[in-house]
Enzyme design. Structure first.
Site, PDB file in Angstrom:
ATOM      1  N   GLY A  30      27.081  -2.661 -77.207  1.00 45.15           N
ATOM      2  CA  GLY A  30      27.303  -1.919 -78.438  1.00 45.15           C
ATOM      3  C   GLY A  30      28.757  -1.812 -78.874  1.00 45.15           C
ATOM      4  N   GLU A  31      29.660  -2.226 -77.992  1.00 52.06           N
ATOM      5  CA  GLU A  31      31.066  -1.986 -78.299  1.00 52.06           C
ATOM      6  C   GLU A  31      31.664  -3.058 -79.204  1.00 52.06           C
ATOM      7  OE1 GLU A  31      34.330  -1.293 -75.229  1.00 52.06           O
ATOM      8  OE2 GLU A  31      32.451  -0.575 -74.321  1.00 52.06           O
ATOM      9  N   ALA A  32      32.425  -2.591 -80.192  1.00 54.45           N
ATOM     10  CA  ALA A  32      32.969  -3.499 -81.202  1.00 54.45           C
ATOM     11  C   ALA A  32      33.793  -4.653 -80.601  1.00 54.45           C
ATOM     12  CB  ALA A  32      33.822  -2.707 -82.171  1.00 54.45           C
TER      13      ALA A  32
END
Ligand SMILES: *[C@@H]1O[C@H](CO)[C@@H](O)[C@H](O)[C@H]1NC(C)=O
Ligand SMILES: *[C@@H]1O[C@H](CO)[C@@H](O)[C@H](O)[C@H]1NC(C)=O
Ligand SMILES: *[C@@H]1O[C@H](CO)[C@@H](O)[C@H](O)[C@H]1NC(C)=O
Ligand SMILES: *[C@@H]1O[C@H](CO)[C@@H](O)[C@H](O)[C@H]1NC(C)=O
Ligand SMILES: *[C@@H]1O[C@H](CO)[C@@H](O)[C@H](O)[C@H]1NC(C)=O
Length: 401
Positions: free
Chosen positions: A161-163
């Protein structure tokens, strides 16, 4: 007695032989005896070697079983903590410590949790980045359209989920796609941006929470100028649109938490209880989450909020309280620092807030989860939007040749 007679018969020296002939017969019998003894020795040796081979086989088997057991243990460890799992496999000579071998292991993926694979590939260490590239190189995208390639890629692990992680992975994907299909896009940036446009299209078209379903015309116009300032062929965009419309992306371990929160405005509003900063009382407030800020109002119809909490730099966690369904906004590295926020006093003055944390209680456990998800997404979304926006600016500013 018959046997004995026979034996005697066999060893009997006929009377009618000359002494030379008798000697000859003796010699022949002795040679025969020697040969029989040789044969017995050979038989014994063969039996010994055979049993050795059999024993060898079973130790080999035992070793194999031992190895398989350890590999299974390594996989389990990997699923719990990818780095530790890989380390265990390397230390036990079950995996070579090279990016190519590790990538192969992840690509085969046998018994591995795809969330864990995604976590490992997303890490920023040099080795992990090398493994990511080796992993992407194992994918064959030649002659696949972008949607087909994305289907394959997004199925091989679960996108974290991390950019920053998403950015690295999609960059590697775009590079590989362009390497396999030269001439389709002007640059990897174009491929990168279009990949995201497609992933967002997937959510827009298939997530029931997204009300606004883009038409193919809108999809085409949204992607104007992304090919280094030029347009992509309409046919290409139409095909990609149709493909997604007919069949959404499947992602492994779909827990309902797809990229909706990462890519879409997670606006939300509702009643929550908020614990006071100075005076520790619970007040019912109407909260609105938008533009990466949390606004709260006394009444739903108020024009001016009672308070504004910018979510930049904040973290969120669940907390226990006498009130049910509580969560807290806080500054991760500095517990005592006052959070930058403002509120309106009863007399209308706007003053700085005086909270080192905001404690909030939701009416139900479900609403608490929804608020937490939306706030988390609002907090983590921005860096990604900035990255994507920067690329769009880059490719659309390039001059048409
Ligand atoms: C694998 O090699 C890297 C250097 O390429 C090293 O930093 C790492 O400690 C090694 N891992 C193991 C488990 O030996
Ligand atoms: C994989 O790991 C994730 C996160 O730890 C977990 O939520 C998920 O249930 C696991 N999937 C399987 C198939 O075990
Ligand atoms: C595509 O949409 C489906 C349906 O909403 C969803 O399950 C899936 O996770 C989405 N895929 C991606 C990559 O966002
Ligand atoms: C967030 O952190 C950055 C860097 O420390 C700082 O410049 C910025 O002012 C902070 N923003 C807020 C709203 O506290
Ligand atoms: C914030 O609270 C502290 C004590 O907790 C107090 O000394 C300070 O005056 C307060 N500031 C404002 C702006 O209310």
């Amino acid at each position: 007695s018959l046997l004995r007679d026979r034996h005697e018969e066999k060893n009997r020296v006929p009377d009618d032989l000359t002494p030379e002939e008798q000697q000859e017969l003796e010699n022949i019998r002795r040679r025969k005896q020697e040969l029989l003894e040789d044969i017995q020795r050979l038989k014994d040796e063969i039996a010994e070697v055979t049993s050795e081979i059999e024993n060898l086989g079973s130790t080999e088997e035992r070793k194999n079983m031992q190895r398989n057991k350890q590999v299974a243990m390594g996989r389990k460890k990997f699923n719990m903590d990818p780095k530790k799992g890989i380390q265990f496999l390397i230390e036990n000579d079950l995996l070579k410590n090279t990016s190519d071998d590790i990538a192969q292991f992840l690509y085969k993926g046998e018994g591995l949790n795809k969330t864990a694979i995604g976590d490992y590939l997303g890490e920023r260490d040099d080795l992990n980045i090398q493994v990511l590239h080796a992993f992407v190189e194992l994918h064959e995208f030649t002659d696949l359209n972008l949607v087909q390639a994305l289907r394959q890629f997004l199925w091989s692990f679960r996108l974290p989920g991390e950019a920053q992680k998403i950015d690295r992975m999609m960059e590697a994907f775009a590079q590989r796609y362009c390497q396999c299909n030269s001439g389709v896009f002007q640059s990897t940036d174009t491929c990168y941006i279009l990949s995201f446009a497609i992933i967002m299209l997937n959510t827009s078209l298939h997530n029931p929470n997204v009300k606004d379903k883009p038409t193919v015309e809108r999809f085409i116009s949204m992607n104007r100028g992304i090919n280094d300032g030029g347009d992509l062929p309409e046919d290409l965009l139409r095909n990609l649109y149709e493909s997604i419309k007919n069949e959404p992306f499947k992602i492994p371990e779909d827990d309902g938490n797809d990229l909706t929160h990462t890519f879409f405005n997670p606006d939300r509003e509702g009643w929550l209880l908020k614990l006071g900063g100075r005076v520790k009382t619970w007040k019912r407030r109407w909260f609105i989450l938008t533009d990466n800020c949390l606004y709260y109002f006394e009444y739903t119809t108020d024009k001016e909020p009672r308070g504004i909490i910018p979510l930049e730099n904040l973290s969120i966690k669940e907390v226990e309280d006498k009130k049910p369904n509580c969560f807290e906004l806080f500054i991760p590295d500095n517990k005592d620092q006052v959070i930058k926020a403002c509120k309106t006093e009863a007399d209308g003055r706007v003053v700085e807030g005086n909270h080192t944390f905001y404690r909030i209680s939701a009416p139900t456990a479900e609403e608490k989860d929804e608020w937490m998800n939306s706030i988390k997404a609002a907090i983590s979304r921005d860096p990604f939007y900035e990255m994507l926006a920067a690329r769009k600016k880059k490719v659309s500013s390039m001059k048409r040749h």
